[in-house]
Enzyme design. Sequence first.
Site, PDB file in Angstrom:
ATOM      1  N   ASN A   1      -8.987   0.151  -9.785  1.00 46.18           N
ATOM      2  CA  ASN A   1      -8.728  -0.753  -9.129  1.00 46.18           C
ATOM      3  C   ASN A   1      -9.244  -0.781  -7.815  1.00 46.18           C
ATOM      4  O   ASN A   1      -9.061  -1.414  -6.842  1.00 46.18           O
ATOM      5  CB  ASN A   1      -8.479  -2.244  -9.210  1.00 46.18           C
ATOM      6  CG  ASN A   1      -9.579  -3.096 -10.014  1.00 46.18           C
ATOM      7  OD1 ASN A   1      -8.608  -4.798  -9.146  1.00 46.18           O
ATOM      8  ND2 ASN A   1     -10.113  -3.373  -9.778  1.00 46.18           N
ATOM      9  N   LEU A   2     -10.279  -0.003  -7.557  1.00 48.39           N
ATOM     10  CA  LEU A   2     -10.306  -0.067  -5.691  1.00 48.39           C
ATOM     11  C   LEU A   2     -10.946  -1.079  -5.234  1.00 48.39           C
ATOM     12  O   LEU A   2     -11.785  -0.952  -5.551  1.00 48.39           O
ATOM     13  CB  LEU A   2     -10.442   1.886  -5.490  1.00 48.39           C
ATOM     14  CG  LEU A   2      -9.861   2.724  -6.192  1.00 48.39           C
ATOM     15  CD1 LEU A   2     -10.562   3.911  -6.017  1.00 48.39           C
ATOM     16  CD2 LEU A   2      -8.480   2.825  -5.751  1.00 48.39           C
TER      17      LEU A   2
ATOM     18  N   HIS B   1      -7.997  -0.034   0.182  1.00 49.79           N
ATOM     19  CA  HIS B   1      -8.307   1.939  -0.349  1.00 49.79           C
ATOM     20  C   HIS B   1      -9.226   2.400   0.736  1.00 49.79           C
ATOM     21  O   HIS B   1      -8.945   4.305   0.628  1.00 49.79           O
ATOM     22  CB  HIS B   1      -8.361   2.022  -1.921  1.00 49.79           C
ATOM     23  CG  HIS B   1      -7.782   1.374  -3.104  1.00 49.79           C
ATOM     24  ND1 HIS B   1      -7.880   0.259  -3.563  1.00 49.79           N
ATOM     25  CD2 HIS B   1      -6.513   1.073  -3.111  1.00 49.79           C
ATOM     26  CE1 HIS B   1      -6.863  -0.513  -4.762  1.00 49.79           C
ATOM     27  NE2 HIS B   1      -5.846   0.308  -4.105  1.00 49.79           N
TER      28      HIS B   1
ATOM     29  N   GLY C   1      -0.539   2.042   2.759  1.00 45.30           N
ATOM     30  CA  GLY C   1      -1.264   0.692   3.090  1.00 45.30           C
ATOM     31  C   GLY C   1       0.569   0.239   3.261  1.00 45.30           C
ATOM     32  O   GLY C   1       1.015  -0.252   3.212  1.00 45.30           O
TER      33      GLY C   1
ATOM     34  N   ASP D   1       2.146  -3.850   1.428  1.00 46.29           N
ATOM     35  CA  ASP D   1       3.137  -3.106   0.784  1.00 46.29           C
ATOM     36  C   ASP D   1       4.872  -2.786   1.892  1.00 46.29           C
ATOM     37  O   ASP D   1       4.716  -1.680   2.103  1.00 46.29           O
ATOM     38  CB  ASP D   1       3.540  -2.070  -0.260  1.00 46.29           C
ATOM     39  CG  ASP D   1       1.996  -2.887  -1.324  1.00 46.29           C
ATOM     40  OD1 ASP D   1       2.465  -3.849  -1.475  1.00 46.29           O
ATOM     41  OD2 ASP D   1       1.063  -1.818  -1.488  1.00 46.29           O
TER      42      ASP D   1
ATOM     43  N   GLN E   1       7.222  -1.072   0.113  1.00 41.92           N
ATOM     44  CA  GLN E   1       7.672   0.407  -0.063  1.00 41.92           C
ATOM     45  C   GLN E   1       7.301   1.324   1.061  1.00 41.92           C
ATOM     46  O   GLN E   1       7.257   2.594   0.329  1.00 41.92           O
ATOM     47  CB  GLN E   1       6.537  -0.015  -1.103  1.00 41.92           C
ATOM     48  CG  GLN E   1       5.202   1.254  -1.188  1.00 41.92           C
ATOM     49  CD  GLN E   1       3.684   1.244  -2.532  1.00 41.92           C
ATOM     50  OE1 GLN E   1       4.606   0.844  -3.882  1.00 41.92           O
ATOM     51  NE2 GLN E   1       2.820   0.990  -1.880  1.00 41.92           N
TER      52      GLN E   1
ATOM     53  N   SER F   1      -5.237  -5.999  -5.278  1.00 43.02           N
ATOM     54  CA  SER F   1      -6.468  -5.309  -6.788  1.00 43.02           C
ATOM     55  C   SER F   1      -5.881  -6.623  -7.572  1.00 43.02           C
ATOM     56  O   SER F   1      -6.928  -7.707  -8.577  1.00 43.02           O
ATOM     57  CB  SER F   1      -5.670  -5.022  -7.651  1.00 43.02           C
ATOM     58  OG  SER F   1      -6.275  -3.444  -7.293  1.00 43.02           O
TER      59      SER F   1
END
Length: 282
Positions: free
Chosen positions: A32-33, A37, A147, A150, A153, A186
């Site tokens: 779902n770029l 992205h 990215g 996040d 993450q 997304s």
Amino acid sequence: MHTFKQIESVRECTRKWRQSGQRIAFVPTMGNLHFGHMQLVSAARKLADKTVVSIFVNPAQFGPNEDYLSYPRTESQDRNMLLEHDVDLLFMPSPHEMYPQLSQTSVSVKNLSKLLCGANRPGHFDGVTLIICKLLNILQPDILLLGEKDRQQLTIIREMIVDLNYDVEVQSVATAREADGLAISSRNSYLTMQERRIAPQLFASLCAVRDAIISGNTNYNILIEEQMHILHDAGFRVDYLKICRSLDLLDAEQQDSDLAIIAAATLGKTRLIDNVRFQKIT
Ligand code: PAF
């Protein structure tokens, strides 16, 4: 653009590139770029000879009541975007290819994965670290691009790479934003029109805390409380809003200067996360 669904075929291709001395940059995605992205892809293309993108909606990082089944899957649109951006290789494995059997092995960055989003999404970050380990082992890239939206993450994966001696350099890319400040994601497609109008308040609240600290306000508790009220009144259910040290995401003390204001909040059915990192002059 080469497209592979099988681990063996993608391995053979990246092995040949490595043997001929070409450097590989890798952008892992769940598809779902969007523009965010593509920022990662553009950075990858500048840093290496070959750009590899994976699209895999990773079941291991979704909780039982989360949106694994409804997560947007837009394969042909994604392929076209990657073609337009001159990506060299797309790896798009099936769940069975990545998890032919129930994984007996877990990869857990213990403390960090339990904080913040980890407190509300048990097991989520273990699912992320497991799939990133597997993808790094399969593709063996020189550079991994992630990215900054996040941030937790990113921090967890950096820690894992150090702890497990992965020979890969991590490059982070700034959060891509809509004109009104909303971090591109997304999951923004889940927002109703009214929620979409309210959503930029999350970034506005992060900026308000950041600006107050930069102007010398040291009362962190009050700053956070004020913005919690504003977000609540706007219709958000705030999961957390915190002033952290950007290095390890622990609560910031007054003497810390490299800071991140980090938040997760739900609007209707959509959980939004965002953060701003900045230096406080001490
Ligand atoms: O950020 C994401 O899209 C995912 O968590 C990642 C890094 C691709 C792992 O599945």
